[in-house]
Design an enzyme around this catalytic site. Sequence first.
Site, short mmCIF file in Angstrom:
data_model
loop_
_atom_site.label_atom_id
_atom_site.label_comp_id
_atom_site.label_asym_id
_atom_site.label_seq_id
_atom_site.Cartn_x
_atom_site.Cartn_y
_atom_site.Cartn_z
N ASP A 1 0.81 -1.22 0.00
CA ASP A 1 0.00 0.00 0.00
C ASP A 1 0.85 1.27 0.00
O ASP A 1 2.06 1.23 0.20
CB ASP A 1 -0.96 -0.01 1.20
CG ASP A 1 -0.28 -0.45 2.50
OD1 ASP A 1 0.96 -0.48 2.55
OD2 ASP A 1 -1.01 -0.74 3.46
N ASN B 1 -7.74 -2.73 14.13
CA ASN B 1 -9.12 -3.04 13.76
C ASN B 1 -9.18 -4.22 12.78
O ASN B 1 -10.20 -4.46 12.16
CB ASN B 1 -9.81 -1.81 13.15
CG ASN B 1 -9.15 -1.37 11.85
OD1 ASN B 1 -8.16 -1.96 11.41
ND2 ASN B 1 -9.68 -0.32 11.24
N HIS C 1 -7.33 -4.60 9.99
CA HIS C 1 -7.05 -4.36 8.57
C HIS C 1 -5.75 -5.02 8.15
O HIS C 1 -4.84 -5.20 8.95
CB HIS C 1 -7.09 -2.86 8.22
CG HIS C 1 -5.96 -2.03 8.71
ND1 HIS C 1 -6.11 -1.00 9.62
CD2 HIS C 1 -4.63 -2.04 8.41
CE1 HIS C 1 -4.94 -0.43 9.84
NE2 HIS C 1 -4.02 -1.04 9.12
N GLU D 1 -9.62 -1.96 4.95
CA GLU D 1 -10.29 -1.64 6.21
C GLU D 1 -11.56 -2.47 6.38
O GLU D 1 -12.07 -3.02 5.40
CB GLU D 1 -10.67 -0.15 6.19
CG GLU D 1 -9.48 0.80 6.18
CD GLU D 1 -8.90 1.05 7.57
OE1 GLU D 1 -8.90 0.14 8.42
OE2 GLU D 1 -8.45 2.19 7.81
C1 GLP Z 1 -0.59 0.29 8.53
C2 GLP Z 1 -0.21 -0.56 7.32
C3 GLP Z 1 -0.46 -2.03 7.57
C4 GLP Z 1 0.10 -2.44 8.92
C5 GLP Z 1 -0.60 -1.66 10.00
C6 GLP Z 1 -0.16 -2.05 11.39
O1 GLP Z 1 -1.90 0.69 8.54
N1 GLP Z 1 -0.92 -0.16 6.15
O2 GLP Z 1 0.13 -2.78 6.52
O3 GLP Z 1 -0.06 -3.81 9.11
O4 GLP Z 1 -0.32 -0.30 9.79
O5 GLP Z 1 0.97 -1.29 11.74
P1 GLP Z 1 1.93 -1.60 12.94
O6 GLP Z 1 2.74 -2.77 12.50
O7 GLP Z 1 2.77 -0.36 13.06
O8 GLP Z 1 1.10 -1.88 14.12
#
Ligand code: GLP
Length: 245
Positions: free
Chosen positions: A67, A136, A138, A143
Amino acid sequence: MRLIRAKDYQDASRKVANIISAQVILTPDCVLGLATGSSPLGAYSQLIQWCKKGDVDFSKTKTVNLDEYVGLSPVHEQSYSYFMHHNFFDHINIEPRNTHLPNGLVLDEEKECSRYDQVIRDLGGVDLQLLGIGENGHIGFNEPTNEFVTGTHKVDLTPSTIAANSRFFADKNMVPRQAYTMGMLDIMRAKRVVMIATGANKAQAVYDAFCGPVTPQMPASIMQLHPDFILVADEAALALVGDKL
Ligand code: GLP
């Protein structure tokens, strides 16, 4: 699905790095699907160390990222392109032309999404997809919603994701409100998927995703249906799961 229990973040990172390095050693020209966020950072730094020692060679490896924020240029310090270069690509022997991310500066949604889907198709799909999980549930930026979206698409980020990701920005108002993300079919088509989930703030999402029903309201739950899905999680993230998996 397979569960690999880790003690803590460091242990989980090393286990994930082992899975990725095995993939690259066995198939040097493989396609890695990569993720951003804090979760994969430890695995990236372990892989950097092994690459510097000459134990893993990324010279033929190709990557596609999940992404990118809409509106941020690839050199913006909070863009996922910057994140990947800064935390991984610039420190390993990968060819920059073999690394791919959605381009957040292209505002024509249809054009950018079909370009990125074509990039994934031209590479022959993803061999190993690395995932984190949002609080959440995702994955990428898919989402919670009423239906699983198949291909690359533009999403409106939820308030919970904006709040969670605001820690990387000087001010919550600077967090982009939209992002391009690979779709669920792109992710499900990966031959193998590895998710890293660590910390108490992921415990509810991990429980709901893997001990509950498969539903687009909990996007990660679809991984229950993937034929080669590995969850690498630490004790804190598995606190609610206990022995249920
Ligand atoms: C972002 C990314 C996701 C990732 C998520 C969790 O939203 N788009 O790919 O898994 O954050 O992030 P973290 O690993 O910092 O908790």
